[in-house]
Design an enzyme around this catalytic site. Sequence first.
Site, short mmCIF file in Angstrom:
data_model
loop_
_atom_site.label_atom_id
_atom_site.label_comp_id
_atom_site.label_asym_id
_atom_site.label_seq_id
_atom_site.Cartn_x
_atom_site.Cartn_y
_atom_site.Cartn_z
CG PHE A 11 2.77 10.42 82.25
CD1 PHE A 11 2.43 9.13 81.88
CD2 PHE A 11 2.65 11.44 81.29
CE1 PHE A 11 1.97 8.84 80.60
CE2 PHE A 11 2.18 11.17 80.01
CZ PHE A 11 1.85 9.86 79.66
CB THR A 125 7.20 21.35 77.30
OG1 THR A 125 5.88 21.50 76.78
CG2 THR A 125 7.58 22.64 78.01
CG ASP A 126 4.31 21.35 72.67
OD1 ASP A 126 4.11 21.50 73.88
OD2 ASP A 126 3.47 20.80 71.91
CD GLU A 127 2.20 23.63 77.89
OE1 GLU A 127 2.19 24.59 78.67
OE2 GLU A 127 1.45 22.66 78.00
CE1 TYR A 150 5.83 22.35 82.85
CE2 TYR A 150 4.57 22.95 80.89
CZ TYR A 150 5.45 22.10 81.54
OH TYR A 150 5.97 21.01 80.88
CE LYS A 154 10.09 21.48 81.17
NZ LYS A 154 10.78 20.37 81.88
CE LYS A 189 -0.26 17.43 84.29
NZ LYS A 189 0.95 16.67 84.36
NE ARG A 214 -2.73 22.09 75.03
CZ ARG A 214 -3.14 23.33 74.78
NH1 ARG A 214 -3.42 23.71 73.54
NH2 ARG A 214 -3.26 24.21 75.76
P1 NAD Z 1 4.90 14.44 86.21
O1 NAD Z 1 4.37 15.62 86.94
O2 NAD Z 1 4.04 13.25 86.00
O3 NAD Z 1 6.22 13.91 86.97
C1 NAD Z 1 7.19 14.77 87.48
C2 NAD Z 1 8.06 13.96 88.44
O4 NAD Z 1 9.10 14.83 88.94
C3 NAD Z 1 7.32 13.42 89.67
O5 NAD Z 1 7.67 12.07 89.90
C4 NAD Z 1 7.80 14.31 90.81
O6 NAD Z 1 7.80 13.65 92.08
C5 NAD Z 1 9.20 14.65 90.34
N1 NAD Z 1 9.69 15.92 90.92
C6 NAD Z 1 9.02 17.10 91.00
N2 NAD Z 1 9.79 18.02 91.61
C7 NAD Z 1 10.97 17.41 91.91
C8 NAD Z 1 12.17 17.84 92.51
N3 NAD Z 1 12.30 19.10 92.98
N4 NAD Z 1 13.19 16.96 92.65
C9 NAD Z 1 13.06 15.69 92.19
N5 NAD Z 1 11.93 15.21 91.62
C10 NAD Z 1 10.90 16.07 91.48
O7 NAD Z 1 5.47 15.00 84.85
P2 NAD Z 1 5.51 14.32 83.40
O8 NAD Z 1 4.25 14.60 82.71
O9 NAD Z 1 6.01 12.95 83.53
O10 NAD Z 1 6.62 15.24 82.71
C11 NAD Z 1 8.00 14.90 82.81
C12 NAD Z 1 8.82 15.97 82.10
O11 NAD Z 1 8.43 16.04 80.74
C13 NAD Z 1 8.64 17.37 82.68
O12 NAD Z 1 9.89 18.01 82.66
C14 NAD Z 1 7.67 18.04 81.72
O13 NAD Z 1 7.89 19.43 81.68
C15 NAD Z 1 8.04 17.38 80.41
N6 NAD Z 1 6.98 17.26 79.40
C16 NAD Z 1 5.79 16.66 79.71
C17 NAD Z 1 4.82 16.48 78.72
C18 NAD Z 1 3.50 15.80 78.99
O14 NAD Z 1 2.65 15.77 78.12
N7 NAD Z 1 3.28 15.22 80.17
C19 NAD Z 1 5.08 16.93 77.41
C20 NAD Z 1 6.30 17.57 77.15
C21 NAD Z 1 7.24 17.69 78.14
O1 DAU Z 2 2.39 20.35 75.38
C1 DAU Z 2 3.12 19.69 76.36
C2 DAU Z 2 2.50 19.93 77.71
O2 DAU Z 2 1.32 19.16 77.77
C3 DAU Z 2 3.44 19.57 78.87
O3 DAU Z 2 4.56 20.40 78.82
C4 DAU Z 2 2.72 19.69 80.21
O4 DAU Z 2 3.56 19.25 81.25
C5 DAU Z 2 1.47 18.83 80.17
O5 DAU Z 2 0.75 18.98 81.38
C6 DAU Z 2 0.60 19.22 78.98
O6 DAU Z 2 0.06 20.56 79.17
P1 DAU Z 2 -1.44 20.92 78.76
O7 DAU Z 2 -1.85 22.14 79.51
O8 DAU Z 2 -1.61 20.93 77.29
O9 DAU Z 2 -2.19 19.60 79.33
P2 DAU Z 2 -3.54 19.40 80.15
O10 DAU Z 2 -3.79 17.92 80.20
O11 DAU Z 2 -3.53 20.13 81.44
O12 DAU Z 2 -4.62 20.06 79.21
C7 DAU Z 2 -4.79 19.66 77.87
C8 DAU Z 2 -5.86 20.54 77.26
O13 DAU Z 2 -7.12 20.23 77.87
C9 DAU Z 2 -5.65 22.01 77.50
O14 DAU Z 2 -6.10 22.74 76.35
C10 DAU Z 2 -6.54 22.35 78.69
C11 DAU Z 2 -7.69 21.37 78.52
N1 DAU Z 2 -8.34 20.88 79.76
C12 DAU Z 2 -7.55 20.36 80.73
C13 DAU Z 2 -8.09 19.87 81.90
C14 DAU Z 2 -7.22 19.30 82.99
C15 DAU Z 2 -9.72 20.92 79.90
O15 DAU Z 2 -10.44 21.38 78.99
N2 DAU Z 2 -10.26 20.44 81.06
C16 DAU Z 2 -9.52 19.93 82.09
O16 DAU Z 2 -10.08 19.53 83.12
#
Ligand code: NAD
Ligand code: DAU
Length: 339
Positions: A11, A125-127, A150, A154, A189, A214
């Site tokens: 993503f 991540t903020d997590e 997770y 991180k 998500k 969030r």
């Molecule tokens: P995502 O799950 O959509 O994408 C992860 C990508 O990494 C995928 O394309 C997957 O194929 C690749 N990948 C997984 N394992 C791998 C490996 N061993 N070698 C090479 N590639 C691999 O994740 P995202 O939501 O795009 O998040 C990207 C980064 O940002 C992550 O490090 C996540 O912790 C961080 N992050 C995400 C969010 C969020 O809200 N999505 C917020 C804060 C930080």
């Molecule tokens: O804060 C940054 C993080 O945000 C990233 O580091 C993670 O990679 C990313 O996945 C995200 O984590 P969250 O756990 O916050 O995201 P998620 O979309 O899984 O869930 C958001 C909130 O919604 C959380 O409080 C759980 C809730 N939820 C989630 C799902 C999938 C529901 O209530 N129902 C659901 O079906």
Amino acid sequence: MKLLITGGAGFIGSNFVRYMINKYPSYQIVNLDALTYAGNLETLKDLEMNKNYKFLKGDITDRTLINKLFENEKFDYVVNFAAESHVDRSITEPNIFVATNIQGTQVLLDASKDNNIKKYLQVSTDEVYGTLGEEGYFSETTSLAPNSPYSASKAGADMLVRSYNETFGLPINITRCSNNYGPYHFPEKLIPLMVINAMKEKNLPVYGDGLNIRDWLHVEDHCQAIDLVLHKGRNGEVYNVGGNNERTNIEIVKTILNYLNKSESLIRFVTDRPGHDRRYAIDATKLREELGWEPKYTFETGIKETIKWYQDNQQWWENIISGNYQEYFEKQYGLRLEV
Ligand code: NAD
Ligand code: DAU
């Protein structure tokens, strides 16, 4: 400039690849991704022919492959997005989170150190800070207190990155971001899942009481922040990235239903996520004041555009739901582009 982006088929990584190609047409960009369930090359279809962009299929935990790649390519910068990213999956299958998020990071750090790269940027991540009560914000000096496998993985990676800066002098930055939303978000998500279920008039599963908070940030604003930190961030520093858009999950779900003109009777309160963090909220003052970052999107504009994107790009998410997206790489390339 030659830039390695890992996890660029996911993503945020794919949004960042597109952002960098548009903004820096002279940069050479290599996207290395293992194409796990979360990697999707259909997302990057429009960039395939760009002469300054190359996709390579590979796993960051594969030390032989990573060493060969770094020796061949002579990167200036590395931005590591590659990770297992879904909290729910880390509860059922923690091992892969330790392997990719911690060991994979260490492999990249070793290769970066041995090849004298100019900067290694870890997308964290903020997590890692754990959870907040009703008040306060995460700053860069907040203690790490991760609550899920997770976030623990991180946090472990962040500590390794810090240690390679202190011990080996590897130039690094770490960014810690709040929840992203926007185009190409994998439909496991919250936001994409709820948008798609609402469009299909399926139930919307809300964990617990729906009052977890969030702090939502548009993915393009996150990409801009990473660009700034990569080029201007002070060596060794951590930068928080957050949009000041705190919303409860139930508010998000109701906003989506309202926008799509669907009934709130689709909402189902379900068993809570174990270890579910109650509230995240980021203080991004350092990034704003030091590097001049300003988000472009308000949440109201961003969420409307995002919902519309899912309406206009039904084939993209239908291919994920049906599993067809995983065949795309094989059909288009075979194994021609493997390192
Ligand atoms: P995502 O799950 O959509 O994408 C992860 C990508 O990494 C995928 O394309 C997957 O194929 C690749 N990948 C997984 N394992 C791998 C490996 N061993 N070698 C090479 N590639 C691999 O994740 P995202 O939501 O795009 O998040 C990207 C980064 O940002 C992550 O490090 C996540 O912790 C961080 N992050 C995400 C969010 C969020 O809200 N999505 C917020 C804060 C930080
Ligand atoms: O804060 C940054 C993080 O945000 C990233 O580091 C993670 O990679 C990313 O996945 C995200 O984590 P969250 O756990 O916050 O995201 P998620 O979309 O899984 O869930 C958001 C909130 O919604 C959380 O409080 C759980 C809730 N939820 C989630 C799902 C999938 C529901 O209530 N129902 C659901 O079906």
